[in-house]
Design an enzyme around this catalytic site. Structure first.
Site, PDB file in Angstrom:
ATOM      1  N   GLU A  22       0.814  -1.270  -0.045  1.00  0.00           N
ATOM      2  CA  GLU A  22      -0.015  -0.099  -0.131  1.00  0.00           C
ATOM      3  C   GLU A  22       0.816   1.214   0.000  1.00  0.00           C
ATOM      4  O   GLU A  22       1.970   1.212   0.169  1.00  0.00           O
ATOM      5  CB  GLU A  22      -0.989   0.092   1.292  1.00  0.00           C
ATOM      6  CG  GLU A  22      -0.144  -0.145   2.507  1.00  0.00           C
ATOM      7  CD  GLU A  22      -0.916   0.701   3.633  1.00  0.00           C
ATOM      8  OE1 GLU A  22      -1.614   1.840   3.443  1.00  0.00           O
ATOM      9  OE2 GLU A  22      -1.201   0.079   4.736  1.00  0.00           O
ATOM     10  N   LYS A  84      -5.468  10.926   0.834  1.00  0.00           N
ATOM     11  CA  LYS A  84      -5.712   9.490   1.293  1.00  0.00           C
ATOM     12  C   LYS A  84      -6.816   8.951   0.813  1.00  0.00           C
ATOM     13  O   LYS A  84      -7.887   9.546   0.962  1.00  0.00           O
ATOM     14  CB  LYS A  84      -5.664   9.812   2.854  1.00  0.00           C
ATOM     15  CG  LYS A  84      -6.140   8.363   3.722  1.00  0.00           C
ATOM     16  CD  LYS A  84      -6.133   8.597   4.994  1.00  0.00           C
ATOM     17  CE  LYS A  84      -6.853   7.205   5.573  1.00  0.00           C
ATOM     18  NZ  LYS A  84      -7.055   7.581   7.025  1.00  0.00           N
ATOM     19  N   VAL A 104      -5.483   0.526   2.970  1.00  0.00           N
ATOM     20  CA  VAL A 104      -5.709  -0.999   2.885  1.00  0.00           C
ATOM     21  C   VAL A 104      -6.924  -1.164   1.946  1.00  0.00           C
ATOM     22  O   VAL A 104      -6.784  -2.119   1.058  1.00  0.00           O
ATOM     23  CB  VAL A 104      -5.851  -1.700   4.117  1.00  0.00           C
ATOM     24  CG1 VAL A 104      -6.195  -3.065   4.156  1.00  0.00           C
ATOM     25  CG2 VAL A 104      -4.461  -1.804   4.896  1.00  0.00           C
ATOM     26  N   ASP A 136     -17.085   5.412  14.041  1.00  0.00           N
ATOM     27  CA  ASP A 136     -15.824   5.369  13.349  1.00  0.00           C
ATOM     28  C   ASP A 136     -15.478   3.796  13.090  1.00  0.00           C
ATOM     29  O   ASP A 136     -14.572   3.425  14.011  1.00  0.00           O
ATOM     30  CB  ASP A 136     -14.689   6.197  13.946  1.00  0.00           C
ATOM     31  CG  ASP A 136     -13.806   6.450  13.165  1.00  0.00           C
ATOM     32  OD1 ASP A 136     -13.533   5.738  11.868  1.00  0.00           O
ATOM     33  OD2 ASP A 136     -13.041   7.519  13.216  1.00  0.00           O
ATOM     34  N   SER A 138     -13.077   1.718  10.358  1.00  0.00           N
ATOM     35  CA  SER A 138     -12.536   1.688   8.747  1.00  0.00           C
ATOM     36  C   SER A 138     -13.017   1.002   7.822  1.00  0.00           C
ATOM     37  O   SER A 138     -13.615  -0.143   8.007  1.00  0.00           O
ATOM     38  CB  SER A 138     -10.958   1.060   9.171  1.00  0.00           C
ATOM     39  OG  SER A 138     -10.260   1.308   7.901  1.00  0.00           O
ATOM     40  N   ALA A 139     -12.816   1.545   6.558  1.00  0.00           N
ATOM     41  CA  ALA A 139     -13.299   0.765   5.525  1.00  0.00           C
ATOM     42  C   ALA A 139     -12.755  -0.331   5.189  1.00  0.00           C
ATOM     43  O   ALA A 139     -13.192  -1.199   4.361  1.00  0.00           O
ATOM     44  CB  ALA A 139     -13.551   1.607   4.289  1.00  0.00           C
ATOM     45  N   ASP A 140     -11.617  -0.486   5.808  1.00  0.00           N
ATOM     46  CA  ASP A 140     -10.677  -1.680   5.621  1.00  0.00           C
ATOM     47  C   ASP A 140     -11.526  -2.863   5.922  1.00  0.00           C
ATOM     48  O   ASP A 140     -11.178  -3.952   5.351  1.00  0.00           O
ATOM     49  CB  ASP A 140      -9.388  -1.631   6.287  1.00  0.00           C
ATOM     50  CG  ASP A 140      -8.405  -0.638   6.040  1.00  0.00           C
ATOM     51  OD1 ASP A 140      -8.717   0.208   4.733  1.00  0.00           O
ATOM     52  OD2 ASP A 140      -7.568  -0.336   6.786  1.00  0.00           O
ATOM     53  N   LYS A 157      -3.257  -1.687  15.620  1.00  0.00           N
ATOM     54  CA  LYS A 157      -2.612  -0.836  16.629  1.00  0.00           C
ATOM     55  C   LYS A 157      -3.590  -0.834  17.754  1.00  0.00           C
ATOM     56  O   LYS A 157      -4.658  -0.758  17.738  1.00  0.00           O
ATOM     57  CB  LYS A 157      -2.360   0.455  15.937  1.00  0.00           C
ATOM     58  CG  LYS A 157      -0.988   0.481  15.508  1.00  0.00           C
ATOM     59  CD  LYS A 157      -0.358   2.040  15.467  1.00  0.00           C
ATOM     60  CE  LYS A 157       0.750   1.868  14.761  1.00  0.00           C
ATOM     61  NZ  LYS A 157       0.614   2.295  13.442  1.00  0.00           N
TER      62      LYS A 157
END
Ligand code: PSU
Ligand code: MN
Length: 305
Positions: A22, A84, A104, A136, A138-140, A157
């Site tokens: 990435e 981003k 990602v 919130d 992540s779209a990952d 993390k």
């Protein structure tokens, strides 16, 4: 729209292993010049383990699979000045012919378009702390639920809510494999207190697993958790104060949306005086090497089917 480097096209035609990498990690995950140095070292780690690296980004609106030194340097120097780009941002960046650093999620999308199925990164996005109010996520995680690419990471993390991240992956039907580990790692540390779904001990076992999943037409990705090497790992007590402080500052500053992850990553590097950066570099190299070995094993396993 899609431009695949000739070396990668050649490798794909001849059934050679290729690893997707990435670019948000370059622009938003690390400071310059360590970001450029690391991107090049990661590519070398892939080559040293017998595969061809395919760093993915959008340059002038073109979906690029495989970057050259000039592209990587341009992205690394521009840093957070580059957009981003996650799934929802792709049509804007492409139609306006902009440069975009792929997360990602977006890297998985482009990797799949190019016919790549193994992707190495550092850490994935996940469910943020406080997500029960902020929503919130992540779209990952959604991408892992729908796109057929396996992602090798050092876990997630602790800026995230790790138990909720694993719950969400379960809901999306995304398996979490521990490579030679029973516990889901938390990026800088080999522990998180959470279990992986299953443990596999060799690249061949992982290759057979992936081929089986996709043969069964079970759509979506797989998260392969590869703990940071012991010599580079940081104690929970050494990293956690920086994480807590960064999360608190983000709240006070009202940072949200796509800005929060880059803010937290940058603050942790500052607050640990570069110590976390060294750990970050080591774990990515470790992931690149494992991904290359899995991709090579997949080619052998495919012949055995
Ligand atoms: N977590 C890390 N390092 C990173 C990222 C996440 O430890 O570099 C980057 C990856 O590109 C990931 C993105 O896909 O942040 C997730 O951003 P968001 O949380 O806004 O979806
Ligand atoms: Mn988010």
């Amino acid at each position: 729209m899609l431009r695949i480097q000739p070396e990668i096209q050649h490798a794909l035609r001849h059934q050679k292993p290729v690893i997707a990498l990435e670019s948000t990690i370059i622009t938003h995950g690390m400071p310059y010049p360590q970001n450029v140095e690391t991107a090049l070292k990661v590519e070398k780690a892939v080559r040293d383990n017998g595969a061809v690296p395919a760093t993915i980004a959008i340059v002038g609106g073109v979906l690029r699979v495989g970057l050259d030194l000039d592209d990587i340097t341009l992205l690394g120097q521009a840093g957070q000045g580059v957009l981003k780009t996650s799934r929802r941002d792709l049509p804007y960046v492409v139609s306006r012919k902009k440069n975009g650093a792929t997360t990602v999620a977006a890297t998985m999308i482009i990797a799949e378009m190019a016919g790549l199925s193994i992707f190495a990164t550092g850490g994935i996005g996940g469910v943020h702390r406080g997500a029960t109010a902020s929503m919130d996520i992540s779209a990952d995680l959604q991408e892992l639920g729908r796109t057929n690419v396996a992602v090798v990471s050092a876990g997630a993390k602790a800026i995230l809510d790790i138990p909720l991240t694993l719950e969400y992956l379960e809901t999306m039907g995304v398996p979490v494999i521990g490579y030679k580990c029973d516990e889901f790692p938390s990026f800088y540390s080999r522990e998180s207190g959470q279990k992986v779904d299953c443990r596999l001990n060799t690249p061949s076992e992982i290759a057979a697993y992936l081929l089986t999943k996709w043969q069964m037409k079970l759509e979506g990705g797989v998260l392969i958790a590869n703990p940071i090497p012991k010599r580079a790992a940081m104690a929970y007590e050494a990293i956690n104060p920086a994480i807590e402080q960064a999360v608190e500052e983000a709240g006070l500053k009202g940072i949200k949306g796509k800005d929060i992850t880059p803010f937290l990553l940058g603050r942790i590097v500052e607050l640990t005086g570069g110590k976390s950066l060294e750990a970050n570099i080591q774990l990515i190299l470790n992931n690149a090497a494992l991904a290359a070995r899995i991709a090579a094993a997949m080619i052998i396993e495919k012949d055995n089917l």
